[in-house]
Design a protein around this motif. Structure first.
Motif, PDB file in Angstrom:
ATOM      1  N   ILE A  24       8.396  15.931 -33.105  1.00  0.00           N
ATOM      2  CA  ILE A  24       9.806  15.650 -32.848  1.00  0.00           C
ATOM      3  C   ILE A  24      10.359  16.784 -31.994  1.00  0.00           C
ATOM      4  O   ILE A  24      10.343  17.953 -32.401  1.00  0.00           O
ATOM      5  CB  ILE A  24      10.608  15.532 -34.156  1.00  0.00           C
ATOM      6  N   MET A  25      10.837  16.433 -30.813  1.00  0.00           N
ATOM      7  CA  MET A  25      11.393  17.415 -29.877  1.00  0.00           C
ATOM      8  C   MET A  25      12.916  17.357 -29.947  1.00  0.00           C
ATOM      9  O   MET A  25      13.515  16.302 -29.734  1.00  0.00           O
ATOM     10  CB  MET A  25      10.905  17.106 -28.458  1.00  0.00           C
ATOM     11  N   LEU A  26      13.535  18.494 -30.258  1.00  0.00           N
ATOM     12  CA  LEU A  26      14.987  18.572 -30.347  1.00  0.00           C
ATOM     13  C   LEU A  26      15.593  18.702 -28.956  1.00  0.00           C
ATOM     14  O   LEU A  26      15.197  19.557 -28.169  1.00  0.00           O
ATOM     15  CB  LEU A  26      15.404  19.768 -31.202  1.00  0.00           C
ATOM     16  N   GLY A  27      16.564  17.866 -28.659  1.00  0.00           N
ATOM     17  CA  GLY A  27      17.224  17.930 -27.363  1.00  0.00           C
ATOM     18  C   GLY A  27      18.304  18.998 -27.320  1.00  0.00           C
ATOM     19  O   GLY A  27      18.525  19.728 -28.280  1.00  0.00           O
ATOM     20  N   GLY A  28      18.987  19.065 -26.190  1.00  0.00           N
ATOM     21  CA  GLY A  28      20.047  20.043 -26.019  1.00  0.00           C
ATOM     22  C   GLY A  28      19.968  20.707 -24.662  1.00  0.00           C
ATOM     23  O   GLY A  28      19.199  20.302 -23.786  1.00  0.00           O
ATOM     24  N   THR A  56      21.464  20.131 -30.277  1.00  0.00           N
ATOM     25  CA  THR A  56      20.374  20.678 -31.090  1.00  0.00           C
ATOM     26  C   THR A  56      20.827  20.856 -32.533  1.00  0.00           C
ATOM     27  O   THR A  56      20.118  20.497 -33.479  1.00  0.00           O
ATOM     28  CB  THR A  56      19.904  22.028 -30.520  1.00  0.00           C
ATOM     29  N   LEU A  57      22.020  21.408 -32.705  1.00  0.00           N
ATOM     30  CA  LEU A  57      22.557  21.624 -34.053  1.00  0.00           C
ATOM     31  C   LEU A  57      22.771  20.303 -34.785  1.00  0.00           C
ATOM     32  O   LEU A  57      22.470  20.196 -35.986  1.00  0.00           O
ATOM     33  CB  LEU A  57      23.868  22.396 -33.971  1.00  0.00           C
ATOM     34  N   GLU A  58      23.277  19.299 -34.084  1.00  0.00           N
ATOM     35  CA  GLU A  58      23.520  18.003 -34.720  1.00  0.00           C
ATOM     36  C   GLU A  58      22.217  17.381 -35.216  1.00  0.00           C
ATOM     37  O   GLU A  58      22.151  16.829 -36.330  1.00  0.00           O
ATOM     38  CB  GLU A  58      24.212  17.059 -33.743  1.00  0.00           C
ATOM     39  N   ALA A  59      21.155  17.478 -34.420  1.00  0.00           N
ATOM     40  CA  ALA A  59      19.868  16.929 -34.842  1.00  0.00           C
ATOM     41  C   ALA A  59      19.326  17.659 -36.066  1.00  0.00           C
ATOM     42  O   ALA A  59      18.752  17.042 -36.978  1.00  0.00           O
ATOM     43  CB  ALA A  59      18.873  17.019 -33.688  1.00  0.00           C
ATOM     44  N   LEU A  60      19.512  18.974 -36.121  1.00  0.00           N
ATOM     45  CA  LEU A  60      19.024  19.753 -37.265  1.00  0.00           C
ATOM     46  C   LEU A  60      19.738  19.370 -38.555  1.00  0.00           C
ATOM     47  O   LEU A  60      19.160  19.485 -39.651  1.00  0.00           O
ATOM     48  CB  LEU A  60      19.186  21.247 -36.988  1.00  0.00           C
ATOM     49  N   ASN A  61      20.982  18.916 -38.460  1.00  0.00           N
ATOM     50  CA  ASN A  61      21.719  18.507 -39.662  1.00  0.00           C
ATOM     51  C   ASN A  61      21.092  17.303 -40.352  1.00  0.00           C
ATOM     52  O   ASN A  61      21.391  17.029 -41.517  1.00  0.00           O
ATOM     53  CB  ASN A  61      23.179  18.176 -39.294  1.00  0.00           C
ATOM     54  N   MET A  62      20.210  16.588 -39.656  1.00  0.00           N
ATOM     55  CA  MET A  62      19.569  15.391 -40.218  1.00  0.00           C
ATOM     56  C   MET A  62      18.195  15.687 -40.810  1.00  0.00           C
ATOM     57  O   MET A  62      17.511  14.772 -41.270  1.00  0.00           O
ATOM     58  CB  MET A  62      19.439  14.330 -39.121  1.00  0.00           C
ATOM     59  N   ILE A  63      17.762  16.945 -40.787  1.00  0.00           N
ATOM     60  CA  ILE A  63      16.375  17.294 -41.156  1.00  0.00           C
ATOM     61  C   ILE A  63      16.346  18.141 -42.423  1.00  0.00           C
ATOM     62  O   ILE A  63      17.161  19.050 -42.589  1.00  0.00           O
ATOM     63  CB  ILE A  63      15.699  18.050 -39.993  1.00  0.00           C
ATOM     64  N   ARG A  64      15.394  17.826 -43.302  1.00  0.00           N
ATOM     65  CA  ARG A  64      15.058  18.694 -44.429  1.00  0.00           C
ATOM     66  C   ARG A  64      13.584  19.058 -44.285  1.00  0.00           C
ATOM     67  O   ARG A  64      12.701  18.235 -44.476  1.00  0.00           O
ATOM     68  CB  ARG A  64      15.293  18.002 -45.775  1.00  0.00           C
TER      69      ARG A  64
END
Length: 251
Positions: free
Chosen positions: A137-141, A155-163
């Motif tokens: 999974i490649m984080l955008g931004g 990038t921060l928004e995508a990280l909020n969906m990950i555990r």
């Protein structure tokens, strides 16, 4: 004592003790605190130390562009990357951020490892693109070109969906008093978010990063569960981290 001599003494104390306090230097060098504060200010402006409230810390090694660091990567960083790669287990979700040591982690993942790697590093993503069993999974931004990582709100928004099960954290600076720090503000935000969404945090820290400080604090040392570093370091360097219950892996 001449100004140059006094400042050399300050650098020697800083190297020995890992920090200096203006009040203590004033007493030991028999000069006023104003004189010491001026010394520290001018030494900070000259790029010799990292100034903090009341004193100073060792400065983090200068961060050069990713391509330059990759061309000159040390064997120690390669060993650290290999040792850290062994910490990722089948079925786990692992965050892997940027830097040359993180790229070595990607290069040393076993070909039969079945895990999910989440990264904001295009070089790491490219290294794993042909891995037969890794879900990537490649984080955008926005691309921060110096370090070749993505940063910013996306990038921060995508990280909020990950555990994640663990986060392999590329270290700029690690200091027992200041904590984890980096010279780039946007990277500090991303690293902090990655720590927040991970169960375990593994610092990838070559020797020159230990006991240094940069401008932007990511978090306290207590956020770390592991530090992967070099063999044969002086135990005095590692003792403060061991005392906090952090597992030290020497590669």
């Amino acid at each position: 004592m001449l100004n140059a001599e006094r400042r050399q003494v300050i650098l020697e104390i800083l190297k020995r003790d890992g920090r200096v306090l203006a009040s203590e230097l004033s007493l030991s060098l028999n000069v006023s605190e104003d004189t010491i504060r001026r010394d520290l200010r001018e030494m900070g402006e000259a790029g010799l130390i990292q100034r903090v409230h009341g004193g100073a810390l060792p400065l983090s090694p200068e961060i050069s562009p990713f391509s330059t660091r990759q061309e000159n990567i040390s064997q120690a960083k390669i060993r650290i990357g290999k040792a850290a790669a062994a910490l990722i287990k089948d079925g786990q979700i692992a965050l892997l951020d940027g830097g040359t040591t993180a790229l070595e982690v990607a290069r040393h993942l076993p070909s039969n490892l079945k895990a999910t790697i989440v990264t904001n590093s295009p070089p790491v993503a490219i290294a794993l693109a042909q891995h037969p069993a890794i879900e990537l999974i490649m984080l955008g931004g926005q691309l921060y070109k110096e370090s070749l990582v993505t940063v910013g709100p996306a990038t921060l928004e995508a990280l909020n969906m990950i555990r994640a099960d663990l986060y392999l954290l590329g270290i700029c600076s690690l200091h027992r008093h200041i904590g984890i720090s980096t010279p780039e503000l946007q990277e500090a935000y991303i690293k902090r978010a990655m720590i927040a969404c991970s169960s375990e945090v593994v610092a990838l820290a070559s020797a020159e990063k230990l006991g240094t400080a940069s401008s932007y604090v990511v978090g306290p040392i207590t956020e770390l569960t592991h530090i992967v570093t070099e063999k044969n370091l002086n135990e005095e360097i590692l003792a403060p981290y061991r005392s906090l219950g952090i597992t030290i892996i020497e590669a």
